[in-house]
Design an enzyme around this catalytic site. Sequence first.
Site, PDB file in Angstrom:
ATOM      1  N   GLY A  46      -5.166  -0.908 -15.995  1.00 48.52           N
ATOM      2  CA  GLY A  46      -6.380  -0.360 -15.401  1.00 48.52           C
ATOM      3  C   GLY A  46      -6.266   1.149 -15.325  1.00 48.52           C
ATOM      4  O   GLY A  46      -5.158   1.689 -15.277  1.00 48.52           O
ATOM      5  N   GLN A  51      -8.384   9.593 -12.471  1.00 45.72           N
ATOM      6  CA  GLN A  51      -7.004   9.727 -12.952  1.00 45.72           C
ATOM      7  C   GLN A  51      -6.923  10.570 -14.218  1.00 45.72           C
ATOM      8  O   GLN A  51      -5.839  11.013 -14.598  1.00 45.72           O
ATOM      9  CB  GLN A  51      -6.394   8.354 -13.220  1.00 45.72           C
ATOM     10  CG  GLN A  51      -6.135   7.540 -11.954  1.00 45.72           C
ATOM     11  CD  GLN A  51      -5.496   6.207 -12.286  1.00 45.72           C
ATOM     12  OE1 GLN A  51      -6.173   5.244 -12.599  1.00 45.72           O
ATOM     13  NE2 GLN A  51      -4.178   6.138 -12.240  1.00 45.72           N
ATOM     14  N   CYS A  89       1.229   2.243 -10.466  1.00 51.96           N
ATOM     15  CA  CYS A  89       0.050   3.057 -10.777  1.00 51.96           C
ATOM     16  C   CYS A  89       0.431   4.094 -11.822  1.00 51.96           C
ATOM     17  O   CYS A  89       1.493   4.706 -11.715  1.00 51.96           O
ATOM     18  CB  CYS A  89      -0.430   3.743  -9.499  1.00 51.96           C
ATOM     19  SG  CYS A  89      -1.889   4.766  -9.739  1.00 51.96           S
ATOM     20  N   LEU A  90      -0.430   4.288 -12.819  1.00 58.16           N
ATOM     21  CA  LEU A  90      -0.120   5.268 -13.873  1.00 58.16           C
ATOM     22  C   LEU A  90      -0.026   6.683 -13.305  1.00 58.16           C
ATOM     23  O   LEU A  90       0.567   7.554 -13.934  1.00 58.16           O
ATOM     24  CB  LEU A  90      -1.181   5.209 -14.978  1.00 58.16           C
ATOM     25  CG  LEU A  90      -1.173   3.933 -15.837  1.00 58.16           C
ATOM     26  CD1 LEU A  90      -2.325   3.949 -16.841  1.00 58.16           C
ATOM     27  CD2 LEU A  90       0.158   3.762 -16.566  1.00 58.16           C
ATOM     28  N   HIS A 131      -7.590  -2.382  -7.095  1.00 56.11           N
ATOM     29  CA  HIS A 131      -6.782  -1.161  -7.204  1.00 56.11           C
ATOM     30  C   HIS A 131      -7.621  -0.011  -7.788  1.00 56.11           C
ATOM     31  O   HIS A 131      -7.575   1.114  -7.291  1.00 56.11           O
ATOM     32  CB  HIS A 131      -5.555  -1.472  -8.081  1.00 56.11           C
ATOM     33  CG  HIS A 131      -4.645  -0.322  -8.356  1.00 56.11           C
ATOM     34  ND1 HIS A 131      -3.340  -0.270  -7.903  1.00 56.11           N
ATOM     35  CD2 HIS A 131      -4.836   0.837  -9.054  1.00 56.11           C
ATOM     36  CE1 HIS A 131      -2.784   0.858  -8.303  1.00 56.11           C
ATOM     37  NE2 HIS A 131      -3.661   1.556  -9.019  1.00 56.11           N
ATOM     38  N   GLU A 132      -8.411  -0.316  -8.834  1.00 52.62           N
ATOM     39  CA  GLU A 132      -9.218   0.744  -9.481  1.00 52.62           C
ATOM     40  C   GLU A 132     -10.356   1.211  -8.576  1.00 52.62           C
ATOM     41  O   GLU A 132     -10.662   2.405  -8.520  1.00 52.62           O
ATOM     42  CB  GLU A 132      -9.768   0.265 -10.830  1.00 52.62           C
ATOM     43  CG  GLU A 132      -8.716  -0.048 -11.890  1.00 52.62           C
ATOM     44  CD  GLU A 132      -7.584   0.949 -11.961  1.00 52.62           C
ATOM     45  OE1 GLU A 132      -7.836   2.168 -11.877  1.00 52.62           O
ATOM     46  OE2 GLU A 132      -6.424   0.512 -12.087  1.00 52.62           O
ATOM     47  N   HIS A 135      -9.123   3.663  -6.238  1.00 56.92           N
ATOM     48  CA  HIS A 135      -9.017   4.998  -6.850  1.00 56.92           C
ATOM     49  C   HIS A 135     -10.336   5.764  -6.710  1.00 56.92           C
ATOM     50  O   HIS A 135     -10.343   6.961  -6.414  1.00 56.92           O
ATOM     51  CB  HIS A 135      -8.689   4.889  -8.345  1.00 56.92           C
ATOM     52  CG  HIS A 135      -7.225   4.832  -8.641  1.00 56.92           C
ATOM     53  ND1 HIS A 135      -6.346   5.823  -8.277  1.00 56.92           N
ATOM     54  CD2 HIS A 135      -6.477   3.907  -9.300  1.00 56.92           C
ATOM     55  CE1 HIS A 135      -5.123   5.512  -8.684  1.00 56.92           C
ATOM     56  NE2 HIS A 135      -5.177   4.343  -9.311  1.00 56.92           N
TER      57      HIS A 135
HETATM   58 NI    NI Z   1      -3.578   3.310 -10.146  1.00 59.31          NI
END
Ligand code: NI
Length: 178
Positions: A46, A51, A89-90, A131-132, A135
């Site tokens: 995701g 991000q 998380c990226l 999760h997204e 964000h």
């Molecule tokens: Ni994340």
Amino acid sequence: MPLRPIHLLGSPILRKRSDEVETINEDVRTLVQDLFDTMYAAEGIGLAANQVGVARRVAVVDAEDDPRLVLINPVVLEREGTTREEEGCLSIPDIFGDVNRAEQIVLETTNLDGKRERFELKELTARAVQHEIDHLDGVLFLDHLSPLKRQMLLKKWKKLRKGETGYLKEVSPASTAG
Ligand code: NI
């Protein structure tokens, strides 16, 4: 297929509430394509627009066997059950923690044709969507952890980041070597 650099923990845009998308235009379509490309190259499931430095309510998810999802102004209409699993998380590479999420959700989101659609989701896909959406509200998975656990992970993060400056991580095309 332009890959966009990913903003890391410490970049202020990750803590901002992103703005609603008013119209689906070429900018939004390009953004969605770049999000998919960047997410696959970074080997994530995701990725949210903030991000990659764009404060708009757009994200993508591709988890497990479910079809990949484009999230534009997404909202969770219903939640059922609770499940606790490890998340990463990226934007916070190499840091992981157990997070409680709803087990099943009903998602409503706009698609690239500008239509609102509903999806019943469960397990990993439901988790990734939650999760997204976090964000898009400036929330990170760390915020769901106990203060003690969060402190521990932030310490580890600082150690990992030692000597590094800036909050942008370039993503390179996925290696064919696997
Ligand atoms: Ni994340």
